[in-house]
Design a protein around this motif. Sequence first.
Motif, PDB file in Angstrom:
ATOM      1  N   LEU A   1       0.727  -1.245   0.101  1.00  0.00           N
ATOM      2  CA  LEU A   1      -0.108  -0.098   0.185  1.00  0.00           C
ATOM      3  C   LEU A   1       0.752   1.126  -0.014  1.00  0.00           C
ATOM      4  CD1 LEU A   1      -2.574  -1.278   2.638  1.00  0.00           C
ATOM      5  CD2 LEU A   1      -2.865  -1.278  -0.018  1.00  0.00           C
TER       6      LEU A   1
ATOM      7  N   PHE B   1      -9.048   0.771  -5.755  1.00  0.00           N
ATOM      8  CA  PHE B   1      -9.278   2.011  -4.852  1.00  0.00           C
ATOM      9  C   PHE B   1      -9.710   1.443  -3.431  1.00  0.00           C
ATOM     10  CE2 PHE B   1      -7.979   4.431  -8.135  1.00  0.00           C
ATOM     11  CZ  PHE B   1      -8.750   5.097  -8.972  1.00  0.00           C
ATOM     12  N   MET B   2     -10.647   0.463  -3.409  1.00  0.00           N
ATOM     13  CA  MET B   2     -11.172   0.015  -2.236  1.00  0.00           C
ATOM     14  C   MET B   2     -10.357  -0.893  -1.617  1.00  0.00           C
ATOM     15  SD  MET B   2     -15.332   0.298  -3.196  1.00  0.00           S
ATOM     16  CE  MET B   2     -15.969   0.396  -1.495  1.00  0.00           C
ATOM     17  N   GLU B   3      -9.215  -1.356  -2.186  1.00  0.00           N
ATOM     18  CA  GLU B   3      -8.075  -2.226  -1.894  1.00  0.00           C
ATOM     19  C   GLU B   3      -8.658  -3.650  -1.520  1.00  0.00           C
ATOM     20  OE1 GLU B   3      -6.678   0.406   0.781  1.00  0.00           O
ATOM     21  OE2 GLU B   3      -5.597   1.427  -0.553  1.00  0.00           O
ATOM     22  N   LEU B   4      -9.692  -4.111  -2.282  1.00  0.00           N
ATOM     23  CA  LEU B   4     -10.184  -5.461  -2.069  1.00  0.00           C
ATOM     24  C   LEU B   4      -8.847  -6.491  -2.481  1.00  0.00           C
ATOM     25  CD1 LEU B   4     -13.839  -5.211  -3.579  1.00  0.00           C
ATOM     26  CD2 LEU B   4     -12.984  -5.683  -1.413  1.00  0.00           C
TER      27      LEU B   4
ATOM     28  N   LEU C   1     -12.702 -10.416   6.620  1.00  0.00           N
ATOM     29  CA  LEU C   1     -13.646  -9.847   7.201  1.00  0.00           C
ATOM     30  C   LEU C   1     -14.286  -8.869   6.128  1.00  0.00           C
ATOM     31  CD1 LEU C   1     -12.302  -8.557  10.855  1.00  0.00           C
ATOM     32  CD2 LEU C   1     -14.095 -10.374  10.196  1.00  0.00           C
ATOM     33  N   VAL C   2     -13.459  -7.912   5.378  1.00  0.00           N
ATOM     34  CA  VAL C   2     -14.088  -7.315   4.431  1.00  0.00           C
ATOM     35  C   VAL C   2     -14.865  -8.070   3.244  1.00  0.00           C
ATOM     36  CG1 VAL C   2     -13.242  -5.996   2.388  1.00  0.00           C
ATOM     37  CG2 VAL C   2     -12.409  -5.599   4.658  1.00  0.00           C
TER      38      VAL C   2
ATOM     39  N   LEU D   1     -16.225 -11.035   3.762  1.00  0.00           N
ATOM     40  CA  LEU D   1     -17.176 -11.446   4.767  1.00  0.00           C
ATOM     41  C   LEU D   1     -18.333 -10.581   4.566  1.00  0.00           C
ATOM     42  CD1 LEU D   1     -18.719 -13.650   6.370  1.00  0.00           C
ATOM     43  CD2 LEU D   1     -17.564 -12.591   8.454  1.00  0.00           C
ATOM     44  N   ALA D   2     -18.257  -9.315   4.871  1.00  0.00           N
ATOM     45  CA  ALA D   2     -19.298  -8.198   4.829  1.00  0.00           C
ATOM     46  C   ALA D   2     -19.678  -7.859   3.451  1.00  0.00           C
ATOM     47  CB  ALA D   2     -18.656  -6.984   5.365  1.00  0.00           C
ATOM     48  N   LEU D   3     -18.964  -7.747   2.447  1.00  0.00           N
ATOM     49  CA  LEU D   3     -19.186  -7.522   0.981  1.00  0.00           C
ATOM     50  C   LEU D   3     -19.925  -8.843   0.502  1.00  0.00           C
ATOM     51  CD1 LEU D   3     -19.067  -5.731  -1.521  1.00  0.00           C
ATOM     52  CD2 LEU D   3     -16.864  -6.964  -1.969  1.00  0.00           C
TER      53      LEU D   3
ATOM     54  N   ALA E   1     -23.580  -9.239   1.653  1.00  0.00           N
ATOM     55  CA  ALA E   1     -24.503  -8.115   1.241  1.00  0.00           C
ATOM     56  C   ALA E   1     -24.907  -8.596  -0.433  1.00  0.00           C
ATOM     57  CB  ALA E   1     -23.866  -6.730   1.067  1.00  0.00           C
ATOM     58  N   ILE E   2     -23.934  -8.981  -1.115  1.00  0.00           N
ATOM     59  CA  ILE E   2     -23.934  -9.692  -2.490  1.00  0.00           C
ATOM     60  C   ILE E   2     -24.972 -10.525  -2.322  1.00  0.00           C
ATOM     61  CG2 ILE E   2     -22.992 -10.717  -4.436  1.00  0.00           C
ATOM     62  CD1 ILE E   2     -20.546  -8.776  -3.960  1.00  0.00           C
TER      63      ILE E   2
ATOM     64  N   MET F   1     -26.994 -11.585   0.104  1.00  0.00           N
ATOM     65  CA  MET F   1     -28.720 -11.285   0.351  1.00  0.00           C
ATOM     66  C   MET F   1     -29.320 -10.723  -0.771  1.00  0.00           C
ATOM     67  SD  MET F   1     -29.175 -12.279   3.483  1.00  0.00           S
ATOM     68  CE  MET F   1     -27.980 -12.778   4.910  1.00  0.00           C
ATOM     69  N   LEU F   2     -28.657  -9.580  -1.452  1.00  0.00           N
ATOM     70  CA  LEU F   2     -29.323  -8.847  -2.473  1.00  0.00           C
ATOM     71  C   LEU F   2     -29.472  -9.905  -3.562  1.00  0.00           C
ATOM     72  CD1 LEU F   2     -27.267  -5.616  -3.224  1.00  0.00           C
ATOM     73  CD2 LEU F   2     -29.558  -5.897  -2.533  1.00  0.00           C
TER      74      LEU F   2
ATOM     75  N   PHE G   1     -13.348  -3.376   9.010  1.00  0.00           N
ATOM     76  CA  PHE G   1     -14.773  -4.268   8.899  1.00  0.00           C
ATOM     77  C   PHE G   1     -15.873  -3.424   9.111  1.00  0.00           C
ATOM     78  CE2 PHE G   1     -17.055  -8.014   8.904  1.00  0.00           C
ATOM     79  CZ  PHE G   1     -17.546  -8.064  10.180  1.00  0.00           C
TER      80      PHE G   1
ATOM     81  N   LEU H   1     -13.428   4.736   1.622  1.00  0.00           N
ATOM     82  CA  LEU H   1     -14.156   3.588   1.049  1.00  0.00           C
ATOM     83  C   LEU H   1     -15.531   4.019   0.960  1.00  0.00           C
ATOM     84  CD1 LEU H   1     -12.812   1.015   3.496  1.00  0.00           C
ATOM     85  CD2 LEU H   1     -12.854   0.970   1.056  1.00  0.00           C
TER      86      LEU H   1
ATOM     87  N   HIS I   1     -15.788   5.820  -2.618  1.00  0.00           N
ATOM     88  CA  HIS I   1     -15.437   5.024  -3.507  1.00  0.00           C
ATOM     89  C   HIS I   1     -17.096   4.246  -3.756  1.00  0.00           C
ATOM     90  CE1 HIS I   1     -11.735   5.915  -4.024  1.00  0.00           C
ATOM     91  NE2 HIS I   1     -11.296   5.455  -3.048  1.00  0.00           N
TER      92      HIS I   1
END
Lengths: 94, 217
Positions: free
Chosen positions: A4, A59-62, A68-69, A71-73, A76-77, A79-80, B26, B195, B198
């Motif tokens: 980074l 940009f969002m550094e996936l 954890l990130v 998992l969150a994302l 959402a995908i 559920m949608l 998170f 974040l 974006h």
Amino acid sequence: MNALTRPSEDRTIVLVGAALLGLLALTFGAAHLDLGGAGNLVVAFAIALGKAALVGWFFMELRERSRLVVLALGSAIFMLAIATILTLTDYLHR
Amino acid sequence: MTPSSSVPCVAEQFDDLEQQHRAGTFGIWVFLASEMMFFGGLFGSYLVYRVLHPAVFAAASHALDAKLGTLETAVLLVSSAFMATGVHRSRNGRFGAAAAFLAVTALLGALFVGLHVHEWLGDAEHGHFPGAGFHWSGPEPRPTEMFFVLYFVTTAFHALHVTIGVFVVSTAALVSLRTAVPGPRRQHALEYVGLYWHFVDVVWIFLYPMFYLAGHR
């Protein structure tokens, strides 16, 4: 120094920005072609997905792929997807 | 960290800075996930009506100014690049430069909102604002009005997010300059704000073809 903070980060951002603007031009151009009703929708959505992937990855550094990130994302995908698919199966069979 | 600092580098509930950073990252992503569900509802509504009235949506889309929509998209994409650069500067401890990049981001966001308001006013002048004054000379005015309902509601909620983002990014730019706040905390704050920004950009990336390019031109 990790991924980074490397000095080439500026160059990466500029390249990604240029790619995004290029995809935007492609989106606008493709909208002027007759690809059939569904064809235009699919192409536009695919390009949008490409732009979103670039923003998300760089940009969002996936690309760091923190669990954890993801998992969150992913939640959402997921559920949608359930909400959208079930809604469509209802409306498409009325 | 600094003797007279009132802001600790690591808040009391965390073991170390890295844990705090992981928790914060998170946390913001969980918030973004909730925002995805919010916009997802609007996107889902659009999808249903588009599937039921494809020709109507294509015709209604032609009434929108696609060139202006494209410009708005470009403004947001560039703003995301500036935001990413600002975050990168903060990682290298260059907080002054970070603040400058965030200031430009906020300005571009404000430009986006301004362009959009100008666009809505134009739509209203043409009688495309849903409600009593809605006027459509083509066929199927009722489903067409539904397109415009979805258009105004979705883009208004998005513009609201951009407006809030402008204030938050501006505040983050100022925080970036507050030396009383430890460097790592400032850097993380800029990351979280980035974040959000974006994400708002990604939402628009999908909104743009949905509404402005629904039918081939």
